[in-house]
Structures are given as C-alpha cells and as structure tokens.
Design a protein around this motif. Sequence first.
Motif, PDB file in Angstrom:
ATOM      1  N   ARG A 204       0.973  -1.180   0.434  1.00 43.61           N
ATOM      2  CA  ARG A 204      -0.468   0.089  -0.197  1.00 43.61           C
ATOM      3  C   ARG A 204       0.625   0.963  -0.117  1.00 43.61           C
ATOM      4  O   ARG A 204       0.602   2.363  -0.771  1.00 43.61           O
ATOM      5  CB  ARG A 204      -0.707  -0.325   1.703  1.00 43.61           C
ATOM      6  N   ILE A 205       2.515   0.861   0.878  1.00 43.45           N
ATOM      7  CA  ILE A 205       2.717   2.838   0.954  1.00 43.45           C
ATOM      8  C   ILE A 205       3.234   2.690  -0.599  1.00 43.45           C
ATOM      9  O   ILE A 205       3.703   3.179  -0.879  1.00 43.45           O
ATOM     10  CB  ILE A 205       3.730   2.131   1.898  1.00 43.45           C
ATOM     11  N   HIS A 206       3.757   1.794  -1.692  1.00 44.75           N
ATOM     12  CA  HIS A 206       3.917   1.945  -2.776  1.00 44.75           C
ATOM     13  C   HIS A 206       3.074   2.790  -3.785  1.00 44.75           C
ATOM     14  O   HIS A 206       3.466   3.981  -4.356  1.00 44.75           O
ATOM     15  CB  HIS A 206       4.501   0.494  -3.237  1.00 44.75           C
ATOM     16  N   ALA A 207       1.701   3.200  -3.682  1.00 40.77           N
ATOM     17  CA  ALA A 207       0.815   3.304  -4.120  1.00 40.77           C
ATOM     18  C   ALA A 207       0.673   4.412  -3.835  1.00 40.77           C
ATOM     19  O   ALA A 207       0.419   5.228  -4.410  1.00 40.77           O
ATOM     20  CB  ALA A 207      -0.550   1.952  -4.263  1.00 40.77           C
ATOM     21  N   VAL A 208       0.548   4.502  -2.382  1.00 37.43           N
ATOM     22  CA  VAL A 208       0.127   6.168  -2.001  1.00 37.43           C
ATOM     23  C   VAL A 208       1.156   6.894  -2.238  1.00 37.43           C
ATOM     24  O   VAL A 208       1.481   7.754  -2.534  1.00 37.43           O
ATOM     25  CB  VAL A 208       0.269   5.632  -0.304  1.00 37.43           C
ATOM     26  N   LYS A 209       2.295   6.182  -2.038  1.00 37.48           N
ATOM     27  CA  LYS A 209       3.966   6.741  -2.820  1.00 37.48           C
ATOM     28  C   LYS A 209       3.860   7.458  -4.477  1.00 37.48           C
ATOM     29  O   LYS A 209       3.810   8.528  -5.453  1.00 37.48           O
ATOM     30  CB  LYS A 209       5.319   5.973  -2.790  1.00 37.48           C
ATOM     31  N   PHE A 210       3.222   6.770  -4.822  1.00 40.12           N
ATOM     32  CA  PHE A 210       3.162   6.963  -6.690  1.00 40.12           C
ATOM     33  C   PHE A 210       1.488   7.713  -6.742  1.00 40.12           C
ATOM     34  O   PHE A 210       2.509   9.125  -7.472  1.00 40.12           O
ATOM     35  CB  PHE A 210       2.124   5.334  -7.163  1.00 40.12           C
ATOM     36  N   ILE A 211       0.448   8.522  -5.958  1.00 46.60           N
ATOM     37  CA  ILE A 211      -0.461   8.975  -6.386  1.00 46.60           C
ATOM     38  C   ILE A 211       0.176  10.073  -5.778  1.00 46.60           C
ATOM     39  O   ILE A 211       0.379  11.356  -6.014  1.00 46.60           O
ATOM     40  CB  ILE A 211      -1.695   9.028  -5.094  1.00 46.60           C
ATOM     41  N   GLU A 212       1.304  10.291  -4.692  1.00 48.54           N
ATOM     42  CA  GLU A 212       1.782  11.111  -4.235  1.00 48.54           C
ATOM     43  C   GLU A 212       2.756  12.072  -5.713  1.00 48.54           C
ATOM     44  O   GLU A 212       2.519  13.590  -5.273  1.00 48.54           O
ATOM     45  CB  GLU A 212       2.431  11.595  -3.118  1.00 48.54           C
ATOM     46  N   PHE A 213       3.648  11.062  -5.616  1.00 48.89           N
ATOM     47  CA  PHE A 213       4.099  12.283  -7.410  1.00 48.89           C
ATOM     48  C   PHE A 213       3.659  12.114  -8.955  1.00 48.89           C
ATOM     49  O   PHE A 213       3.579  12.834  -9.036  1.00 48.89           O
ATOM     50  CB  PHE A 213       5.183  10.993  -7.727  1.00 48.89           C
ATOM     51  N   ILE A 214       2.012  11.782  -8.818  1.00 41.39           N
ATOM     52  CA  ILE A 214       1.045  12.265 -10.121  1.00 41.39           C
ATOM     53  C   ILE A 214       0.516  13.307  -9.399  1.00 41.39           C
ATOM     54  O   ILE A 214       0.044  14.526 -10.191  1.00 41.39           O
ATOM     55  CB  ILE A 214       0.200  11.295  -9.974  1.00 41.39           C
ATOM     56  N   GLN A 215       0.029  13.575  -8.540  1.00 36.21           N
ATOM     57  CA  GLN A 215      -0.582  14.966  -7.715  1.00 36.21           C
ATOM     58  C   GLN A 215       0.672  16.111  -7.900  1.00 36.21           C
ATOM     59  O   GLN A 215      -0.008  17.103  -8.141  1.00 36.21           O
ATOM     60  CB  GLN A 215      -0.581  14.865  -6.418  1.00 36.21           C
ATOM     61  N   LYS A 216       1.602  16.429  -7.842  1.00 40.91           N
ATOM     62  CA  LYS A 216       2.589  16.591  -8.510  1.00 40.91           C
ATOM     63  C   LYS A 216       3.323  17.690  -9.745  1.00 40.91           C
ATOM     64  O   LYS A 216       3.408  18.318  -9.984  1.00 40.91           O
ATOM     65  CB  LYS A 216       4.347  16.509  -7.889  1.00 40.91           C
TER      66      LYS A 216
END
Length: 522
Positions: A204-216
């Motif tokens: 799950r942590i990897h998915a959250v980190k990926f979403i944070e990148f997309i948000q940027k």
Amino acid sequence: MAEESGMFTVQQTVGTVLCCKCGILIPPNAANMCVNCLRSEVDITEGLQKHVIIIHCAECDRYLQPPRTWIKAQFESKQLLTFCVKRIKNLNKVRLVHSEFIWTEPHSKRLKVKLKVQKEVLNGAVIEQACMVEYVVQDQMCESCSRVQTNPDQWVAAVQLRQHVSHRRTFFYLEQLILKHNAAVRAIRIKQTDHGLDFFFANRIHAVKFIEFIQKVVPIKSRHDKQLVSHDIKSNNYNYKFTFSVEICPICREDLVCLPPKLAASLGNLGPLVVCTKISNNIALLDPLTLRHCFLDAEQYWRAPFTSLLSSKKLVEYVVLDVDPIPSEVNIGGSKYVMADAQVARVSDFGKNDTMFFVRTHLGHLLNAGDYALGYDLNAANNNDMEIDKYKSLVIPEVILVKKSYEEMRQKTRGKPRSWVIKSIVKEVDVSETRGRVDEEKMIDEYEQFLRDIEEYPDMRFNISLYRNKEYQASEMADVTDGEEAPSVPLEELLDDLKISNEDVVDDDGDDDDDDDVDEGV
C-alpha cells in the motif's frame, strides 16, 4: 647553543635489542619481537568469520539484510561492500583500516573481500594484518517477487488512473514523466484501459507514494476503498486489498473553456472564454482577447469543477490573410504573447465562398500573412455548455485562434523518421476483436500528435528524456531550405546510448525518492 658556548655534547643514538625469538637486532618495542615473529605468535584475524553466506534475489537484484530487510546494491558497488563488511562477525574486536573487493567471475556466485585490520597485542604493541573473506551468494526470491511469480494478480494495492476526455495525450505525457523519475518502479503490473491506466502494487505504501508523485504533475482528486481478503482471529491479523481511484482534471492544453460566473468573478472578471495554455499541478488559463492570465491549483478547480467548451479535436485550420499588431502600450508587460488583429478564412472555404473573419488574437508574435493557424469556429460550433448560457450579454467572437499550424511544412518530412526517440512503459493492453483496428489507428494518430506537441512546445521537453535515433540519417538537402521550417527538437537536447527493449524500460531502483518538483504540463 651548546656548541656556541664551547660545551662538550654527547651524541644520542637509538639503541637496539635482540629479538627474543630469532635473535636479530630490532628497535626496542613493547613485545621485544620482530615483526615476523610477532605475526607468527599472534593472529589478530583468528576470531573473524572467513566464510559468509548471503541471500540474493535475482528477480529484483536485492540482498537480504536479516531478518527481513532487502537492500538494493549493484555488483561490486560501495553499497554492496558496506553490506558485506557488516555481515562479518566479531569485526568490532579489531580496527578496520581498509577493505576492497577481489575480482571474481560474476557468474561464480562468489564474492571475495580483502580486509586490513589492526589490533593492540602483547603489552601495547599494535599489529596490522590482512585477510580475505569469501561470500557465497545463494539465490532466493524475496517475498514480493515470489508473490508475483506465483500469481501476478496477487496485488495488495491498485491505482486506477482516469481522465474523461476523448484522447490519450495526457497519459502519453504522464508515461514519460513516470519513466524519467522511476515513479512506477515498484509496480508489479501495469494495465491499459479505455480511459486510463491501472497500476498494481505489492504494498500500500508504494501506491500512496505513486499517487503523491501524480499529484505533483497534474491536478487530481482521489478516493480509496479497501476490501477484506482474510483475517486471523487468534493473531488479530487482517489482510486487505486497497483500491485508489484517481481522477485527472479533464482540462487539457489548447482547450477552450468557459469559466463559471462565480469563478470568473473571483479571478477579477477574467474571460469568461479562456484558452488553457499549460497543465501542470496548476491550470494555466489565458484570455486571448485581453492577454490576462491566471493559474488554478487542484483545490480551486475541484471546489468548482468545469469542463471544456471545445477540445483540440474541434480545431479548424485557417489561413491568415492579414495581420495588424496592436501597439505594445496596449499589451500587458511581461507577457510572451502579442496582441494583434487578424483577417482569416477557413481553408475548407477556398474555392467555395468568400467568407472571411476579423479576429483579435494573442498570436501576433507568430503569425504573418500567408501562414496557417488552428482555431475554434464558434460561429458554426454546436455546444451545450450550461456555463455559457449563464452570461446573458456575452458577445461571443466568431473565431478564436489557438496556435500556429505547421501542417504544410510537415508534408515535406511525412513518412521520414525523427532524429529522436522516447521510451515507453511495458503494459498490458486489452484490445477487443471488434474495435481493435479502429482503436489502434486512433492511438497512432494521437501518439503522432503528442510527438508534434513535444516539438512545438519547449516547456514540455523539460521533464522528458529524449534520445538520439541511431537509425536516423540526415538528408543531404537538410541544409537547403526555402523558407520557414516546422518546429523540431535541437540536437543538444538529446541523450545518447538508448537501447529500446522490454527488459530495460524501467530501472529497478526500489528506494529512489521521487521528490523532485515537476511542474511542466501536458
């Protein structure tokens, strides 16, 4: 000073003693032994571990740091040397002076490290010795790789990336950003759908980190849900599958937008007809009639969302008959655009009628008489936007020009390869038998338009890695030009040594932090 006063001085000499073992003369030391005898009597490396077994995952190229931590390290790198030295037992009883790898065959499953250590022995004498430690590399898949090999569908978190528009140019650009910053390096599977992409992760942590990148990089809104897979009542352990739904703002570059009245008022009565000039983590909007511009962040947009009045699919080609730039006093200072009055006509009307349009445009710095431009024909457009109906006394212009057209110039190079290429992500594509050919042709056209956007907009190339095309050969007539050329990528912006293969598309760097600020848009 003693010689100047005439005093007698005794010359001091360094005395020598006999080695208590072999009897040779040596300088005195605490052990009264020569170096060879001291090494034969004392072995400071006796307690060190000389044979060590390390666990290596061949799938992700990581090493096991007991008990459950996996470390990324390349062959004979500093990270691997540090990992190997830390695995030696009793190393804290001596002082490590130097360590280095001894070359071994990469396929031998052996690593050899040479150590130099020091230790105080026999009444304070310090001795230095070298030893070699051999590591046996045993292959064993880590937990995540084992799960993938057993069943690729055993994902823990899924990110569903969607944008409800009629093209995929946004995802083509996102794909390049993801590749450059290794944002999806932890994805175990990537699947292409009709309206977006699905990314599957083992954590799950990897998915959250990926979403944070997309948000940027793009304005998004997300929501998540979880489903219970199994649980152990005795140990109170629960296994969930997490699903993240991420929606990208449906506004794209070159879209014509009608701002809602309340939003236009909050922006200083901007527009309300504006053109989107760039999409990053903010939405850049420009009023082509006044050169006023503004930026909307994701929070402002999703608080009062709106859609495009007309998208780039509705662009009509015009020929510029005359251009009259407006004096610079009228233009807003600091803007890269120049206001001008232009006389244009539809290319499709040539030979049929004499319909001409007098428009005001922000492309005065690009257009000249005889050029071609792409714009929106609001006089003939059929739209059902509810926001534009809220403006009772709004005077809608007949034509709004968006960008200069280079279609005629590109006819000369049609079918010829470009001097640059880009990478692509390995993903699964579901193509139905009935619509497969139609979708494939549409995808090729959209991808070609995306490549043209890269050539036309330098700000898009800021966060894209472009590589030299080794198969490209410059034409002999390249230097002979009879006018303006279509935009192209300068050679100094290209990178070398690209090998396009399915295995080298993603660089497996598991702990790479993607914290770079990326703000260039689609």
